[in-house]
Design a protein around this motif. Structure first.
Motif, mmCIF file in Angstrom:
data_model
loop_
_atom_site.group_PDB
_atom_site.id
_atom_site.type_symbol
_atom_site.label_atom_id
_atom_site.label_comp_id
_atom_site.label_asym_id
_atom_site.label_seq_id
_atom_site.Cartn_x
_atom_site.Cartn_y
_atom_site.Cartn_z
ATOM 1 N N ALA A 180 33.131 44.674 36.372
ATOM 2 C CA ALA A 180 32.173 43.684 37.131
ATOM 3 C C ALA A 180 31.578 44.125 38.244
ATOM 4 O O ALA A 180 31.318 43.127 39.188
ATOM 5 C CB ALA A 180 33.059 42.433 37.246
ATOM 6 N N GLY A 201 41.793 39.655 46.704
ATOM 7 C CA GLY A 201 40.717 40.694 46.290
ATOM 8 C C GLY A 201 41.270 40.570 44.711
ATOM 9 O O GLY A 201 42.322 41.163 44.594
ATOM 10 N N TYR A 202 40.196 40.352 44.010
ATOM 11 C CA TYR A 202 40.522 40.252 42.718
ATOM 12 C C TYR A 202 40.109 41.147 41.721
ATOM 13 O O TYR A 202 38.705 41.735 42.076
ATOM 14 C CB TYR A 202 40.169 38.843 42.008
ATOM 15 C CG TYR A 202 40.751 38.445 40.645
ATOM 16 C CD1 TYR A 202 41.620 37.186 40.771
ATOM 17 C CD2 TYR A 202 40.510 39.028 39.637
ATOM 18 C CE1 TYR A 202 42.226 36.757 39.453
ATOM 19 C CE2 TYR A 202 41.023 38.763 38.324
ATOM 20 C CZ TYR A 202 41.920 37.601 38.216
ATOM 21 O OH TYR A 202 42.317 37.085 37.102
ATOM 22 N N PHE A 211 39.330 42.629 38.161
ATOM 23 C CA PHE A 211 39.128 42.360 36.709
ATOM 24 C C PHE A 211 39.533 43.648 35.744
ATOM 25 O O PHE A 211 39.299 44.600 36.286
ATOM 26 C CB PHE A 211 37.970 41.548 36.447
ATOM 27 C CG PHE A 211 37.415 40.494 37.087
ATOM 28 C CD1 PHE A 211 37.841 39.083 36.544
ATOM 29 C CD2 PHE A 211 36.984 40.014 38.335
ATOM 30 C CE1 PHE A 211 37.754 38.008 37.133
ATOM 31 C CE2 PHE A 211 36.578 39.087 38.929
ATOM 32 C CZ PHE A 211 36.987 37.936 38.499
ATOM 33 N N ALA A 241 37.314 45.373 46.424
ATOM 34 C CA ALA A 241 38.294 44.383 46.680
ATOM 35 C C ALA A 241 39.179 44.860 47.856
ATOM 36 O O ALA A 241 39.533 44.161 48.766
ATOM 37 C CB ALA A 241 39.535 44.431 45.461
ATOM 38 N N ALA A 298 37.456 44.498 33.366
ATOM 39 C CA ALA A 298 36.270 45.253 33.501
ATOM 40 C C ALA A 298 35.802 45.423 34.948
ATOM 41 O O ALA A 298 36.098 44.541 35.799
ATOM 42 C CB ALA A 298 35.303 44.500 32.633
#
Lengths: 274, 293
Positions: free
Chosen positions: A105, A98-99, A101, A167, A103
């Motif tokens: 996104a 589970g990424y 970022f 995520a 921002a």
């Protein structure tokens, strides 16, 4: 979950928790027009299941790059990396990640709830499961009243919370977070830090967290990885002596200040060498 | 601040229109006047400037009909003629509109398909793109009769050959816009999808397609205007009995300049309304999709 074993957990943890990430002599060199850039150099690091590991260092130290290598968004040029015993690509195939970022996104054409559904749609989960997961995690991040709103109708902090909920919805084995609260004001940031700790304790997942805030690293982590630039490398790995269950009040304790000072010293050492 | 700006833009539009009409009247006087003078001189009659001014705006077959003559003819053939009659401009407009819309639909589908192919396959880009561009450098007037003849040989006649020519012009902007649009997907969105191991079709339907929408609608506005041009040009060599192109052609055969100009007026009104329809559709779709615009 696992209430019965809760008391003995710390002892069990130390010995039996499996290696989640194993990095051996890993290097990454970017070929640019100005010649090679040594983004990562001779990285050795082991992260165990259930750890909360922070990468801290000045900009250009390769902390985001290292996170991207773990997530299979970049490939190393030398050395090896194993995630849960497999390559990062296989780990990605097994949907371990589970990424989050820097921002949010979020997809602007989807509502908040539909944005959270994206990872579950991709892995082909049932609509009923999707709905219950979305309810659960949007409530957890305090966005239960915003299911049908579009991203632009939310503040920056709320958008980032939604991206964390997204995520969490697939309950990934490994949460990779790249300065997720960097753009938030301090009050929201404190609040999000505590929320994240609560979620981490509830889910018992592994978290790798990139930050450049010493206080944040101390407050959240079980392990703090201090990095320095040119070439990007690990200079020190500090195991936190602080209890796993943390509160904001912890920041006024002696142990907290000592750990913060230790990190600051490690960062300063490297600058002296530079 | 809103209101004065608004007023100023209306003022600009209005003054441009007035300027165009004024220049048009002057040009009509100049061109038709020369004709009248020649006639007077041939008949060895004397003439005065007031005669010329009076007559220049009421010539039966003027070199350049003044705006009011064009509008009169337009009103007569639109409102005062039965739409089923061949003299009705409404009849011809509907004929052209049909092949325009069919060609536009085909062109949009073809344009999107080519763009999808190009975006997903680098080889297709280098092998296909030169042909796509070359296709647009050939004058449509040259290729239109060939298309009509070839399709005629396959006994395909009627609306379809005209729609194919309209398609030929309208697919191009759609391809160019969609290639750009499909590639405009946010890098962060793409990487997010990558960490979840999305397939390329999931990537397409969940990210690329929506990222391309603003570009698609910009292209569609050009494409529908091109389709109209294609449909009108297609009516010239097909010897068709109906359509704005046929109306233009018969007008030029018989020197009916007023008829030509009113058909041109109709074509531009039609083009403007079609583009307007696409704009409305764009607003509705993008708003539904949560864009702030």
């Amino acid at each position: 979950m696992q209430l019965a074993v809760k008391e003995t957990e710390p002892a069990v943890e130390a010995v039996s928790h499996r290696k989640m990430i194993e990095i051996d002599d890993l290097s990454l060199v970017f070929q640019t027009n100005d010649g090679p850039v040594h983004a990562l150099s001779d990285i050795n690091l082991t992260i165990r299941q259930g750890d909360f590991v922070s990468f801290i260092g000045p900009s250009g130290c390769g902390k985001t790059t290292l996170l991207r290598v773990i997530a299979d968004l970049e490939r190393q040029t030398a050395g090896s990396i194993k995630v849960d015993g497999t390559s990062p690509e296989d780990a990605r195939k097994n949907r371990l990640y589970g990424y989050v970022f820097q921002a949010p996104a979020l997809l602007p054409w989807r509502t908040i709830a539909k944005n959270c559904a994206v990872p579950m749609e991709i892995s082909g989960q049932s609509a009923a499961h999707q709905t219950s997961q979305i309810d659960k995690y949007l409530t957890m991040v305090g966005l239960q009243d915003f299911h049908q709103k579009y991203p632009w109708q939310l503040s920056g902090g709320m958008q980032q919370r939604a991206s964390i909920a997204r995520a969490l919805c697939i309950e990934p084995e490994l949460m990779l977070m790249d300065e997720p609260f960097g753009a938030l004001d301090e009050i929201t940031r404190d609040h999000m830090n505590m929320e994240l700790l609560k979620i981490w304790e509830q889910t018992k997942k592994t978290v790798v967290f990139v930050t450049h805030s010493i206080a944040e690293a101390v407050l959240l982590s079980t392990h703090i990885v201090v990095m320095s630039p040119r070439p990007g490398r690990i200079t020190k790995v500090i195991e936190s002596p602080l209890p796993k269950l943390k509160t904001l009040a912890l920041r006024d304790t002696e142990a907290f200040h000592q750990l913060a000072a230790e990190i600051r010293a490690a960062l300063a050492d490297e600058h002296a060498i530079d | 601040m809103q209101t004065p700006l608004h007023h100023r833009s209306w003022f600009a539009v209005l003054s441009t229109v007035i300027a165009v009409i004024a220049i048009w009247y002057l040009a009509a006087l100049w061109l038709n006047g020369q004709q009248l003078i020649k006639t007077y001189e041939r008949k060895n009659q004397s003439w005065q400037l007031t005669d010329i001014v009076q007559q220049a705006y009421a010539v039966k077959r003027p070199m350049l009909p003044p705006p009011h003559q064009v509008v009169q003819e337009w009103v007569k053939t639109v409102f005062q003629t039965k739409p089923s009659s061949k003299r009705s401009l409404v009849f011809h407009t509907i004929v052209t509109l049909q092949s325009t819309l069919l060609g536009f639909a085909l062109g949009t589908v073809l344009g999107i398909l080519i763009a999808v192919g190009i975006v997903h396959n680098r080889t297709l880009e280098s092998s296909f793109m030169p042909w796509v561009i070359a296709s647009q450098t050939i004058p449509i007037l040259a290729i239109a009769p060939i298309i009509v003849v070839v399709l005629g040989a396959m006994s395909i006649t009627g609306i379809f050959p005209k729609a194919v020519i309209a398609m030929y012009l309208s697919f191009f902007p759609v391809t160019i816009g969609m290639v750009k649009g499909l590639r405009s997907a946010d890098r962060l969105h793409m990487e997010l999808m990558q960490t979840y191991f999305a397939s390329s079709s999931q990537l397409f339907w969940k990210v690329r397609w929506y990222s391309a929408q603003p570009y698609l609608f910009a292209s569609l506005k050009i494409a529908i205007a091109s389709a109209l041009v294609g449909a009108i040009v297609a009516e010239l060599p097909t010897g068709s009995q109906g359509g704005l192109g046929a109306r233009l052609l018969s007008g030029s055969y018989y020197g009916q300049t007023v008829q030509i100009w009113s058909a041109l007026l109709m074509a531009s009104l039609l083009g403007a309304s079609l583009v307007f329809c696409v704009s409305v559709l764009e607003k509705l779709m993008l708003r539904k999709r949560g864009y702030q615009a």
